[in-house]
Structures are given as structure tokens and as C-alpha cells.
Write an enzyme that holds these catalytic residues in place. Structure first.
Site, short mmCIF file in Angstrom:
data_model
loop_
_atom_site.label_atom_id
_atom_site.label_comp_id
_atom_site.label_asym_id
_atom_site.label_seq_id
_atom_site.Cartn_x
_atom_site.Cartn_y
_atom_site.Cartn_z
N SER A 87 1.66 1.15 4.89
CA SER A 87 1.16 0.83 3.55
C SER A 87 2.32 1.08 2.59
CB SER A 87 0.00 1.78 3.24
OG SER A 87 -0.27 1.80 1.86
N TYR A 103 -4.22 10.17 3.17
CA TYR A 103 -3.81 8.80 3.51
C TYR A 103 -2.29 8.65 3.32
CZ TYR A 103 -4.04 3.63 3.39
OH TYR A 103 -3.88 2.28 3.62
N LYS A 148 0.26 7.92 6.31
CA LYS A 148 1.06 6.69 6.33
C LYS A 148 2.56 7.01 6.33
CE LYS A 148 -2.10 3.42 6.43
NZ LYS A 148 -2.39 2.80 7.75
#
Ligand SMILES: NC(=O)c1ccc[n+]([C@@H]2O[C@H](COP(=O)([O-])OP(=O)(O)OC[C@H]3O[C@@H](n4cnc5c(N)ncnc54)[C@H](O)[C@@H]3O)[C@@H](O)[C@H]2O)c1
Length: 259
Positions: free
Chosen positions: A141, A154, A158
Site C-alpha cells: 500500500s 495496518y 504494510k
């Protein structure tokens, strides 16, 4: 066709980005194993691929379950003879500031992204090393490269996947394995639709403001990244004819993040 006779496995391919890539790989001639927590949605992706004339199999798999990942990869190899491309794509999101974040929510997000990517990588590499190599792909991402508030687990996961991708590029080279991480901006999938009202509530702004002032603020054209944008990059990387791009992160974000 750019992926003729290639064998691919994609996790989280029952819907969203994973499904779009599964369909794109199949259109380009690959046989695709569609792995997902949801047997129904994996079956729907397989049905769509078969209706379009492609070849696919559904795998019900929780990517955090070591035995399930091992068994799923083994089934692909037993059925189709080898594994050429594996994409760790399954993912979830959780919105909370760090000081209010439950340890269980932290662990869940880290487990799906990072444990899941590790387990798929280890299972896939055993077969790729024993055969003629292959390509590991990771769905990172923009949050592999920069942070946003309210998404600490998150962002951490990532960033971790970027490190795993680079480590695999170094270790895999002598076995003919390449490794790439795709880093999209916001794509309007269920994962993003869910967080629009959540962020609006947490930030005290409207849902439209979440879209324009948070999600798309730094794009050059005010546009969401599309499923087609991401799928085209995945096909390009999977089909790339040499190891020139190994270890690279490719940002697909309409200019949100430039590196
Ligand atoms: N949508 C975006 O804006 C965006 C941007 C950058 C990166 N990504 C990444 O792309 C990937 C796919 O996201 P999406 O937007 O398509 O999400 P999505 O919610 O539409 O799809 C995710 C899929 O993963 C599956 N899944 C979830 N947990 C799983 C588990 N434990 N085991 C197996 N499957 C599991 C779900 O069942 C679902 O089918 C994720 O890794 C996400 O972080 C998404």
C-alpha cells in the site's frame, strides 16, 4: 497472452483487488488458484473466470492458519504440477488511534497481512526453489511507505511486507525467484467503503470530506486508483521478462505518493 501456461495463487481473491487480479491473470492465460477465507466468494471468482473461458480453482484458506496455507499450496502443486506466481493479497483494516487500540485488534491486522504473507511465501518458495523459480508478489500500500493517522497496525504491517519482499528478493535470486510489492493508493473496494464512515466519525468530518480531504487530497487528479490500474501492474510484474525489478515497490496511487 502475457501469462500463458503460468500457475498462480492469489490470497483474498474472493473480491476486491484480489479478484480483479485473478480475473486479469486468467485473461492473460494463467491458471489461477483463488484463495479466500470465504468459500462462497472464492467460488464466485472462480465461476466468473470459468464463464470467461479461463481456468481456476477455489481454495478456502485463512492465511493466518499455517496448516491451511501449506495444504492450499500443496493442492495447487498436486493439481497443476507447480506454482509460478504467488500473491499475498488478503487484508483487513482497523481504524483506531494508537492510545485506544486493543492489543487483539493490533494482533489481528498484523497476523492477516504479515503472518499471512510469511506463511504463503514459505510454502510457495519450497516449491519454487525445487522447480525452476517463480515470482512472489505482495499487495502492499502507499502505507508501506508512509503513514496516516488511525491506521497504526495496518501501516506497521504494510511496512513489514515491504521488508519481507526485499528479503525474499535477496534470498530468492539464486533460486530464480523474484519478488515485488505493489503499493496502491485508495481503491473503492469493500475494505475502503467500510472505513469512510468510520473515519468520518473518528475525525468529526463528513464522509465526502473523508474522500476529498483525507483519501484523495494528495492525488494529482482527485481520482481513486482503480481495480484495473492495480491489476495491470500485477500482470506487468508477473510477466516481466527479467529480474530487473526484483525487490522493488511499485506505487500505483495517481500521484499521492512519489518515490
Ligand atoms: N482498497 C484499497 O484502497 C487498498 C489500497 C492499498 C492496498 N490495499 C490492499 O489490497 C488488499 C486487498 O484489499 P481490498 O481492498 O481488495 O479488500 P477487500 O476487503 O475487498 O478484500 C479482501 C479479501 O481478503 C479476504 N480475507 C480477509 N482476511 C482473510 C484471511 N485471514 N484469510 C484469507 N482471506 C482473507 C476477504 O475475505 C476478502 O475477500 C489488502 O491487502 C489491502 O490492504 C487495498
Amino acid at each position: 497472452m502475457r501469462l500463458e501456461n503460468r500457475i498462480a495463487l492469489i490470497t483474498g481473491a474472493g473480491r476486491g483487488i484480489g479478484r480483479a487480479i485473478a480475473e486479469a491473470f486468467a485473461r492473460e492465460g494463467a491458471r489461477v488458484a483463488v484463495a479466500d477465507l470465504s468459500a462462497d466468494s472464492a467460488g464466485e471468482t472462480v465461476a466468473a473466470i470459468e464463464a470467461a473461458g479461463g481456468t481456476a480453482m477455489a481454495l478456502t484458506m485463512d492465511v493466518t492458519d499455517e496448516q491451511a496455507v501449506e495444504a492450499g499450496v500443496q493442492r495447487v502443486v498436486d493439481t497443476w504440477g507447480r506454482l509460478d506466481i504467488a500473491l499475498a493479497n488478503a487484508g483487513i483494516q482497523h481504524i483506531d488511534p494508537v492510545d485506544k487500540l486493543d492489543f487483539a485488534d493490533w494482533r489481528k491486522v498484523i497476523a492477516v497481512h504479515l503472518d499471512g504473507a510469511f506463511l504463503l511465501t514459505r510454502a510457495a518458495l519450497r516449491h519454487m526453489y525445487a522447480g525452476s523459480g517463480g515470482t512472489m508478489l505482495y499487495m502492499g500500500s502507499v502505507h508501506s511507505l508512509e503513514a496516516s493517522p488511525l491506521k497504526a497496525p495496518y501501516v506497521a504491517a504494510k511496512h513489514g511486507m515491504l521488508g519481507l519482499c526485499r528479503a525474499v528478493a535477496k534470498e530468492g535470486a539464486e533460486h530464480g525467484v523474484r519478488s515485488h510489492i505493489i503499493c496502491p493508493g485508495f481503491v473503492r473496494t469493500p475494505l475502503v467503503e467500510k472505513q469512510i464512515p468510520e473515519q468520518a466519525k473518528e475525525l468529526g468530518i463528513s464522509e465526502q470530506e473523508v474522500i476529498s480531504k483525507v483519501m484523495l487530497k494528495n492525488t494529482v487528479d482527485g481520482q481513486f486508483t482503480t481495480l484495473e490500474d492495480v491489476a495491470e501492474v500485477a500482470v506487468h510484474l508477473a510477466a516481466f521478462p527479467s529480474a530487473a525489478l526484483t525487490g522493488q515497490s511499485i506505487v500505483v496511487s495517481h500521484g499521492w505518493h512519489m518515490q
